[in-house]
Design an enzyme around this catalytic site. Structure first.
Site, short mmCIF file in Angstrom:
data_model
loop_
_atom_site.label_atom_id
_atom_site.label_comp_id
_atom_site.label_asym_id
_atom_site.label_seq_id
_atom_site.Cartn_x
_atom_site.Cartn_y
_atom_site.Cartn_z
CB SER A 24 -0.95 0.00 1.19
OG SER A 24 -0.21 0.07 2.37
N GLY A 25 0.36 2.29 -0.61
CA GLY A 25 1.13 3.53 -0.70
C GLY A 25 0.19 4.71 -0.62
N GLY A 26 0.64 5.84 -1.17
CA GLY A 26 -0.11 7.08 -1.07
C GLY A 26 -1.50 7.01 -1.68
CG PHE A 27 -2.37 6.83 -5.67
CD1 PHE A 27 -3.25 7.82 -6.07
CD2 PHE A 27 -1.06 6.90 -6.10
CE1 PHE A 27 -2.83 8.86 -6.87
CE2 PHE A 27 -0.63 7.94 -6.91
CZ PHE A 27 -1.52 8.92 -7.29
CB VAL A 30 -0.62 -2.29 -4.92
CG1 VAL A 30 -0.29 -3.00 -6.23
CG2 VAL A 30 -0.24 -0.82 -5.02
CE LYS A 45 -0.31 3.48 -7.05
NZ LYS A 45 1.12 3.60 -6.93
CG ASP A 147 6.67 9.56 -6.58
OD1 ASP A 147 7.49 9.95 -5.72
OD2 ASP A 147 5.60 9.00 -6.29
P1 ATP Z 1 3.39 6.27 -3.20
O1 ATP Z 1 2.02 5.86 -3.57
O2 ATP Z 1 3.42 7.33 -2.16
O3 ATP Z 1 4.24 6.58 -4.40
P2 ATP Z 1 4.52 3.63 -2.97
O4 ATP Z 1 5.25 3.74 -4.26
O5 ATP Z 1 5.19 2.91 -1.84
O6 ATP Z 1 4.10 5.06 -2.43
P3 ATP Z 1 2.48 2.08 -4.32
O7 ATP Z 1 2.95 2.46 -5.67
O8 ATP Z 1 1.04 2.13 -4.03
O9 ATP Z 1 3.12 2.97 -3.17
O10 ATP Z 1 3.05 0.64 -4.07
C1 ATP Z 1 3.09 0.06 -2.79
C2 ATP Z 1 3.83 -1.25 -2.86
O11 ATP Z 1 3.03 -2.17 -3.62
C3 ATP Z 1 5.17 -1.17 -3.60
O12 ATP Z 1 6.22 -0.82 -2.75
C4 ATP Z 1 5.31 -2.60 -4.12
O13 ATP Z 1 5.90 -3.40 -3.12
C5 ATP Z 1 3.86 -3.03 -4.36
N1 ATP Z 1 3.52 -2.88 -5.78
C6 ATP Z 1 3.16 -1.76 -6.43
N2 ATP Z 1 2.93 -1.99 -7.73
C7 ATP Z 1 3.18 -3.32 -7.92
C8 ATP Z 1 3.16 -4.18 -9.08
N3 ATP Z 1 2.86 -3.72 -10.28
N4 ATP Z 1 3.49 -5.48 -8.91
C9 ATP Z 1 3.81 -5.94 -7.67
N5 ATP Z 1 3.87 -5.19 -6.56
C10 ATP Z 1 3.56 -3.89 -6.67
#
Ligand code: ATP
Length: 343
Positions: A24-27, A30, A45, A147
């Protein structure tokens, strides 16, 4: 109705099964899910704004995603299209998101955490090179990533890197109708000093600076400024503060000094003094070429270590880890969501 710019139909929830939260991240979350017709796993996502609301269906968002679908490069994550539907385990409201290539080994961030440090040098140098390959491709198409950070460098089965989330910072701000084009939050540590100015318009040198901080993370295996909060970072970076590299022994391995020199020019306070991505590539390619012969042994070593971490997790009896052994970073966050998603 979707605007003309978006040709393909969104993937809906009936096309997907076996949902598992992988991070999980800012949005928001996932998920990994199996596409019933395509027969392979994809990542979905979900897009939420800063306060957790589902992103509105607007033309800017769809147009941005349709741009992403058109970018095709070995070092940039593939975007298959949009997701629109009700998640089987989350109630009745429509969710929106992006359907992407699923990367089974997580991100560089999770890798550094799982290894408790930088990977063996040949792999570190390959990752440093592949990030530049992806960035250089985007720049050649006039796309600024905006980013770049370890969690946005995703890894496939063989630990090859692909850049994720390019353009998403523009989506996040267009949805919250914020004037600046830069997303705030956890990524501030990777933002160049000039981006803290109110009227800043991002250019390619933005990514070059972020690459320098990412490179520092790769070479040290650490998170930059772990104790600093966002406001301190916003204050100190324009004053010239950078992560310390005194603990990097530049003589330890051939090529390391060249990468440290590259890092220092890439994080120059003056964006005009930073090299462009093609110039970065000359350095990273040269350094990696000196270690290419040892890459298979390095990959084998890392995969063995990751598998052994996974089996340690598995014997701990935590069911969530059996599904997601590699996700040390997100384990706590995920445990309940995985259970929920698989219910
Ligand atoms: P932000 O949204 O603030 O940029 P972030 O990059 O940590 O933060 P996300 O892009 O939502 O957040 O991703 C969170 C995590 O989910 C990632 O660190 C990764 O481990 C996993 N993830 C994201 N996209 C994928 C993908 N396409 N395949 C597998 N794992 C993924």
């Amino acid at each position: 109705m979707a605007p003309a710019c978006h040709a393909t139909k969104p993937v809906d929830s009936d096309s997907l099964m076996k949902w598992t939260c992988v991070g999980s991240g800012g949005f928001g979350c996932v998920y990994k899910a199996r596409h019933k017709q395509w027969g392979f796993d994809v990542a979905v996502k979900l897009l939420h704004d800063d306060v957790g609301n589902v992103m509105p269906k607007d033309a800017a968002l769809l147009q941005e995603i349709s741009h992403m679908e058109k970018v095709s490069c070995e070092f940039v994550l593939r975007v298959y299209g949009t997701f629109e539907g009700v998640l089987p385990f989350r109630g009745i409201s429509i969710e929106r998101g992006i359907v992407m290539e699923f990367m089974s080994r997580g991100s560089v961030q999770t890798l550094l955490q799982d290894l408790h440090g930088h990977p063996p040098w040949p792999l570190t140098f390959r990752l440093a090179n592949q990030v530049v390959l992806g960035m250089n491709f985007l720049h050649s198409r006039k796309i600024i990533h905006q980013d770049l950070k370890p969690s946005n460098v995703l890894l496939n089965d063989d630990l090859h890197a692909k850049l994720a989330d390019f353009g998403l910072s523009r989506i996040s701000t267009s949805a919250s109708s914020c004037k600046t084009t830069v997303k705030v939050g956890g990524s501030r540590k990777y933002m160049p000093p000039e981006a803290f100015e109110v009227s800043y318009e991002p250019v390619r040198a933005f990514d070059i600076y972020s690459y320098a901080i990412l490179l520092w993370s790769l070479l040290t295996g650490k998170e930059p400024y772990p104790l600093a909060d966002n406001s301190l970072v916003a204050l100190q970076i324009p004053l010239g503060q950078r992560p310390s590299y005194k603990d990097i022994n530049q003589e330890e391995v051939e090529g390391l000094k060249e990468l440290v020199d590259l890092m220092k020019t890439c994080w120059d306070g003056n964006p005009l003094k930073r090299p462009n991505s093609r110039e970065c590539l000359n350095v990273t390619e040269d350094v990696y070429s000196k270690h290419r012969k040892d890459i298979h042994a390095a990959i084998k070593h890392v995969l063995t270590q990751l598998e052994s971490n996974m089996s340690t997790h598995n014997t701990s009896g935590d069911e969530s880890n059996k599904t997601q052994g590699r996700m040390s970073l997100n384990e706590t966050v995920n445990a309940s969501r995985i259970a929920q998603a698989e219910a």
